[in-house]
Design a protein around this motif. Structure first.
Motif, PDB file in Angstrom:
ATOM      1  N   VAL A 149       0.893  -1.052  -0.061  1.00 20.44           N
ATOM      2  CA  VAL A 149      -0.018   0.015   0.074  1.00 20.44           C
ATOM      3  C   VAL A 149       1.045   1.379   0.022  1.00 20.44           C
ATOM      4  CG1 VAL A 149      -1.521   1.303   1.440  1.00 20.44           C
ATOM      5  CG2 VAL A 149      -2.158  -1.103   1.115  1.00 20.44           C
ATOM      6  N   ARG A 150       1.837   1.177   0.904  1.00 19.79           N
ATOM      7  CA  ARG A 150       2.800   2.401   0.977  1.00 19.79           C
ATOM      8  C   ARG A 150       3.649   2.681  -0.509  1.00 19.79           C
ATOM      9  NH1 ARG A 150       4.481   4.466   5.810  1.00 19.79           N
ATOM     10  NH2 ARG A 150       3.263   3.944   7.665  1.00 19.79           N
ATOM     11  N   PHE A 151       4.003   1.435  -1.136  1.00 19.22           N
ATOM     12  CA  PHE A 151       4.722   1.537  -2.173  1.00 19.22           C
ATOM     13  C   PHE A 151       3.718   2.125  -3.271  1.00 19.22           C
ATOM     14  CE2 PHE A 151       5.435  -0.521  -6.281  1.00 19.22           C
ATOM     15  CZ  PHE A 151       6.610  -0.011  -6.691  1.00 19.22           C
ATOM     16  N   THR A 152       2.627   1.596  -3.755  1.00 21.60           N
ATOM     17  CA  THR A 152       1.840   2.162  -4.749  1.00 21.60           C
ATOM     18  C   THR A 152       1.254   3.344  -4.487  1.00 21.60           C
ATOM     19  OG1 THR A 152      -0.149   0.929  -3.673  1.00 21.60           O
ATOM     20  CG2 THR A 152       1.086  -0.017  -5.222  1.00 21.60           C
ATOM     21  N   ASN A 153       1.130   3.790  -3.146  1.00 18.30           N
ATOM     22  CA  ASN A 153       0.631   5.161  -2.722  1.00 18.30           C
ATOM     23  C   ASN A 153       1.794   6.063  -2.984  1.00 18.30           C
ATOM     24  OD1 ASN A 153      -0.479   7.166  -1.221  1.00 18.30           O
ATOM     25  ND2 ASN A 153      -0.460   6.581   0.625  1.00 18.30           N
ATOM     26  N   ASP A 154       3.045   5.881  -2.714  1.00 15.87           N
ATOM     27  CA  ASP A 154       4.014   6.684  -2.993  1.00 15.87           C
ATOM     28  C   ASP A 154       4.421   7.002  -4.385  1.00 15.87           C
ATOM     29  OD1 ASP A 154       4.075   7.266  -0.272  1.00 15.87           O
ATOM     30  OD2 ASP A 154       6.255   5.894  -0.086  1.00 15.87           O
ATOM     31  N   VAL A 155       4.447   5.960  -5.236  1.00 20.06           N
ATOM     32  CA  VAL A 155       4.578   6.154  -6.747  1.00 20.06           C
ATOM     33  C   VAL A 155       3.628   6.794  -7.269  1.00 20.06           C
ATOM     34  CG1 VAL A 155       4.568   4.594  -8.775  1.00 20.06           C
ATOM     35  CG2 VAL A 155       5.778   3.824  -6.848  1.00 20.06           C
ATOM     36  N   VAL A 156       2.209   6.495  -6.863  1.00 19.52           N
ATOM     37  CA  VAL A 156       1.253   7.320  -7.490  1.00 19.52           C
ATOM     38  C   VAL A 156       1.084   8.742  -7.303  1.00 19.52           C
ATOM     39  CG1 VAL A 156      -1.345   7.617  -7.784  1.00 19.52           C
ATOM     40  CG2 VAL A 156      -0.080   5.169  -7.899  1.00 19.52           C
ATOM     41  N   CYS A 157       1.413   8.911  -5.898  1.00 18.36           N
ATOM     42  CA  CYS A 157       1.355  10.318  -5.415  1.00 18.36           C
ATOM     43  C   CYS A 157       2.711  11.099  -6.113  1.00 18.36           C
ATOM     44  CB  CYS A 157       1.742  10.513  -4.034  1.00 18.36           C
ATOM     45  SG  CYS A 157       0.212  10.240  -3.001  1.00 18.36           S
ATOM     46  N   ARG A 158       3.784  10.617  -6.355  1.00 19.15           N
ATOM     47  CA  ARG A 158       4.634  11.368  -6.903  1.00 19.15           C
ATOM     48  C   ARG A 158       4.553  11.484  -8.155  1.00 19.15           C
ATOM     49  NH1 ARG A 158      10.846   8.904  -5.885  1.00 19.15           N
ATOM     50  NH2 ARG A 158      11.251  10.727  -7.270  1.00 19.15           N
ATOM     51  N   VAL A 159       3.930  10.819  -9.091  1.00 24.36           N
ATOM     52  CA  VAL A 159       3.560  10.909 -10.340  1.00 24.36           C
ATOM     53  C   VAL A 159       2.219  11.929 -10.609  1.00 24.36           C
ATOM     54  CG1 VAL A 159       2.531   9.790 -12.522  1.00 24.36           C
ATOM     55  CG2 VAL A 159       4.299   8.388 -11.333  1.00 24.36           C
ATOM     56  N   THR A 160       1.565  11.883  -9.668  1.00 22.82           N
ATOM     57  CA  THR A 160       0.256  12.748  -9.772  1.00 22.82           C
ATOM     58  C   THR A 160       0.583  14.103  -9.083  1.00 22.82           C
ATOM     59  OG1 THR A 160      -1.077  10.615  -9.713  1.00 22.82           O
ATOM     60  CG2 THR A 160      -2.173  12.761  -9.417  1.00 22.82           C
ATOM     61  N   PHE A 161       1.066  13.940  -7.933  1.00 27.84           N
ATOM     62  CA  PHE A 161       1.052  15.324  -7.126  1.00 27.84           C
ATOM     63  C   PHE A 161       2.574  15.956  -7.049  1.00 27.84           C
ATOM     64  CE2 PHE A 161      -2.144  12.966  -4.901  1.00 27.84           C
ATOM     65  CZ  PHE A 161      -3.519  13.622  -5.465  1.00 27.84           C
ATOM     66  N   GLY A 162       3.625  15.008  -7.667  1.00 22.53           N
ATOM     67  CA  GLY A 162       4.997  15.517  -7.459  1.00 22.53           C
ATOM     68  C   GLY A 162       5.640  15.336  -5.997  1.00 22.53           C
ATOM     69  N   TYR A 173      -5.287   9.264  -8.659  1.00 22.11           N
ATOM     70  CA  TYR A 173      -4.751   8.813  -7.462  1.00 22.11           C
ATOM     71  C   TYR A 173      -5.569   7.653  -6.625  1.00 22.11           C
ATOM     72  CZ  TYR A 173      -3.280   8.428  -2.381  1.00 22.11           C
ATOM     73  OH  TYR A 173      -3.154   7.821  -1.354  1.00 22.11           O
ATOM     74  N   THR A 174      -6.906   7.680  -6.591  1.00 24.08           N
ATOM     75  CA  THR A 174      -7.681   6.420  -5.927  1.00 24.08           C
ATOM     76  C   THR A 174      -7.703   5.367  -7.121  1.00 24.08           C
ATOM     77  OG1 THR A 174      -9.726   7.474  -7.101  1.00 24.08           O
ATOM     78  CG2 THR A 174      -9.122   8.231  -4.675  1.00 24.08           C
ATOM     79  N   ALA A 175      -7.764   5.510  -8.403  1.00 24.99           N
ATOM     80  CA  ALA A 175      -7.847   4.282  -9.204  1.00 24.99           C
ATOM     81  C   ALA A 175      -6.326   3.604  -9.177  1.00 24.99           C
ATOM     82  CB  ALA A 175      -8.117   4.655 -10.632  1.00 24.99           C
ATOM     83  N   GLY A 176      -5.272   4.317  -8.867  1.00 24.85           N
ATOM     84  CA  GLY A 176      -4.016   3.684  -8.822  1.00 24.85           C
ATOM     85  C   GLY A 176      -3.476   3.257  -7.740  1.00 24.85           C
ATOM     86  N   THR A 177      -4.058   3.221  -6.370  1.00 25.01           N
ATOM     87  CA  THR A 177      -3.217   2.769  -5.405  1.00 25.01           C
ATOM     88  C   THR A 177      -3.945   1.576  -4.885  1.00 25.01           C
ATOM     89  OG1 THR A 177      -4.794   4.117  -4.269  1.00 25.01           O
ATOM     90  CG2 THR A 177      -2.521   5.082  -4.651  1.00 25.01           C
ATOM     91  N   ASP A 178      -5.158   1.420  -4.431  1.00 24.79           N
ATOM     92  CA  ASP A 178      -5.611   0.183  -3.856  1.00 24.79           C
ATOM     93  C   ASP A 178      -5.745  -0.936  -4.694  1.00 24.79           C
ATOM     94  OD1 ASP A 178      -6.050   1.309  -1.130  1.00 24.79           O
ATOM     95  OD2 ASP A 178      -8.141   0.316  -1.029  1.00 24.79           O
ATOM     96  N   ARG A 238     -15.571   1.438 -21.207  1.00 27.50           N
ATOM     97  CA  ARG A 238     -15.630   1.900 -19.617  1.00 27.50           C
ATOM     98  C   ARG A 238     -14.361   1.182 -19.052  1.00 27.50           C
ATOM     99  NH1 ARG A 238     -18.857   6.407 -18.738  1.00 27.50           N
ATOM    100  NH2 ARG A 238     -17.600   6.601 -17.119  1.00 27.50           N
ATOM    101  N   GLY A 239     -13.573   0.340 -19.870  1.00 32.28           N
ATOM    102  CA  GLY A 239     -12.481  -0.630 -19.491  1.00 32.28           C
ATOM    103  C   GLY A 239     -11.424   0.373 -18.710  1.00 32.28           C
ATOM    104  N   CYS A 240     -10.708  -0.171 -17.881  1.00 37.96           N
ATOM    105  CA  CYS A 240      -9.783   0.666 -17.087  1.00 37.96           C
ATOM    106  C   CYS A 240      -8.498   0.911 -17.960  1.00 37.96           C
ATOM    107  CB  CYS A 240      -9.101  -0.256 -16.001  1.00 37.96           C
ATOM    108  SG  CYS A 240      -7.888   0.761 -14.741  1.00 37.96           S
ATOM    109  N   PRO A 241      -8.366   2.194 -18.204  1.00 41.59           N
ATOM    110  CA  PRO A 241      -7.334   2.939 -19.027  1.00 41.59           C
ATOM    111  C   PRO A 241      -5.860   2.634 -18.311  1.00 41.59           C
ATOM    112  CG  PRO A 241      -8.270   4.804 -17.901  1.00 41.59           C
ATOM    113  CD  PRO A 241      -9.274   3.460 -17.344  1.00 41.59           C
ATOM    114  N   GLY A 242      -5.906   2.595 -17.181  1.00 40.09           N
ATOM    115  CA  GLY A 242      -4.502   2.452 -16.360  1.00 40.09           C
ATOM    116  C   GLY A 242      -3.969   1.049 -16.180  1.00 40.09           C
TER     117      GLY A 242
END
Length: 494
Positions: free
Chosen positions: A172-185, A294-299, A433-437
């Motif tokens: 959870v922490r890993f995916t959270n941090d990757v997505v946050c850096r890509v999205t929010f910097g 963010y939400t689609a890419g973490t959990d 409506r398939g997931c684009p990510g």
């Protein structure tokens, strides 16, 4: 006084006219099979906390690829076969391209301006195009390689300092941090602010996947108010909105002095200023796209990693086979490139098998029929909600040998993929409506897992055996393990 006979004649005339106007159709509808339902609640009493299991049990008893149930006053088509899913997400994809208009979702999902929830139409097409082009394209995924590498190095360092690793929390922490850096910097996982951020996200998914009586039985809205659900939805939506507003405001203030790598916030602000896309990208739309990213890419990504590692620890032969392949392909390298990852055929088969057995959102995101339509020969009425049980489809014994067994080898000589072309395996949905990510998520998953198998040997703690491993699921929007996954890592010297 008017004679009684005239009054009776007048009443009969009115009834005759009403009957002509509202005369029921002489064509009898061919409805899908349905389980018996109760007044008011419909089939809600037959639905347990794990929706995919409940729907699978009901569908199996009906013996049909589709089933019509009633969740309160909401008619709901349950799809449990690949052929039926193909009719929904390919043959009639445009007619099932809309999402349910649920009140709780509207507040949580920025008035349905998210890509995942927006009504099918021009805004949705433009918003999805922005997401794909500026965040999820192959070019962008390659550009994010350094971020993934830096976060993987942090994970490896933490594992080297740990005796027993809580893999569930780590993923959870890993995916959270990757997505946050890509999205929010930047990341939001450390310290007190990190704890609050994670709590906000946990509550967001909790209320998003929660039971909303008002949506199913409108006159029971008072129950939602009484149990505090409405208040919690409003609080979580407000907290998320304040966070996203803060991110955008901070970036607008700092834009003049910002340098280095552009993140998704920068791109959205630039698009808004240029105003060339034909759709107004206002502040609410920017927040919606940030929330979606963010939400689609973490959990969901963390869930796939958790179940993949769980299955490997439960099946030591598969774990050894995956490790042997990784170490042979990497051959002592310290730095791993994408070409190396592409050569990990067995590891990719492991992910496919995990996604077959454990799709992160087993019933996908619901759809709605925008007009009357036939599916598998049955009449489906406009407004019917549609749930595709991807979990049941991927365990269909008519398609899969030993359907409930973890056997990655089945995919070594099999062309079935999970990207929406093969309806026997649709963990990320399919069609418009398939997931684009998918590519973004799998690049993240494959890189981390390959590194963990390359650099460590793994075993269960406290002498536990694979048969002791708890495989129970935790209810929620994404289906994670009920009990966190713990393991002992032994570093490997090269």
């Amino acid at each position: 006084m008017v004679p009684l006979v005239y009054v009776l004649d007048f009443i009969l005339l009115i009834l005759f006219v009403v009957r002509l106007i509202y005369k029921p159709s002489s064509t009898k509808k061919n409805l899908p099979p349905s389980p018996p339902k109760l007044p008011v609640i419909g089939n809600l009493h037959q639905i347990g906390p794990l929706l995919h299991h409940s729907l699978h049990s009901l569908s199996r008893n009906r013996g049909a690829p589709v089933m019509l149930i009633h969740l309160g006053c909401v008619p709901t088509l349950v799809v449990s076969s690949a052929d039926a899913a193909r009719e929904i997400m390919k043959t009639n994809d445009c007619l099932f391209a809309n999402r349910p208009n649920m009140k709780a979702w509207r507040g949580l999902l920025c008035e349905f301006k998210e890509v995942s929830s927006a009504p099918y139409g021009e805004y949705w097409r433009q918003a999805k195009s922005i997401m794909v082009l500026h965040l999820l394209s192959n070019k962008k995924i390659e550009a994010h390689r350094q971020i993934r590498g830096e976060e993987i190095a942090i994970v490896i360092d933490k594992i080297n300092k740990s005796q027993v690793v809580n893999l569930s929390d780590m993923f959870v922490r890993f995916t959270n941090d990757v997505v946050c850096r890509v999205t929010f910097g930047q990341t939001y996982s450390e310290g007190e602010s990190g704890r609050k951020f994670r709590k906000m996200l946990d509550e967001f998914f909790e209320v998003l996947g929660g039971l909303n009586f008002e949506d199913l039985i409108p006159w029971l809205a008072w129950v939602d108010r009484l149990r505090g659900y409405h208040a919690k939805v409003e609080r979580v939506a407000r907290e998320m909105d304040e966070f996203l507003n803060g991110v955008v405001e901070e970036r607008l203030r700092d834009q003049s002095k910002k340098g280095g790598r552009e993140d998704f916030v920068d791109m959205l602000i630039k698009i808004q200023k240029e105003d060339k896309i034909g759709v107004v990208l206002d502040r609410l739309a920017i927040k919606a796209l940030l929330l979606d990213a963010y939400t689609a890419g973490t959990d969901t990504t963390a869930t796939v990693l958790e179940w993949t590692f769980t299955e490997l620890l439960k099946h030591p032969k598969a774990l050894k086979k995956a490790q042997d392949e990784v170490r042979m392909v990497f051959n002592g390298k310290q730095q791993i490139n994408q070409e190396d990852i592409d050569n990990l055929k067995y590891l990719k088969a492991v992910f496919k098998e995990t996604l077959r057995l454990h799709p992160p959102i087993p019933t996908l995101v619901p759809r709605v029929a925008s007009q009357d339509v036939k599916v598998m020969g049955f009449d489906i009425t406009k407004g019917t909600r549609v749930i595709v049980n991807a979990w049941a489809i991927a365990r269909d014994p008519k398609v899969w040998d030993d359907a409930n067994e973890f056997r990655p080898e089945r995919f070594l000589d099999c062309n079935i993929d999970f990207r929406g072309r093969d309806f026997d395996l649709i963990p990320f949905g399919a069609g418009r409506r398939g997931c684009p990510g998918v590519a973004f998520a799998m690049a993240t998953n494959e890189n981390l897992l390959a590194n963990l198998l390359h650099k460590f040997d793994w075993e269960l703690p406290n002498g536990e055996k694979e048969d002791d491993l708890d495989m129970n699921e935790k209810p929620g929007l994404t289906i994670r393990k009920k009990v966190p996954l713990l393991a002992v890592a032994t570093p490997i010297s090269f």
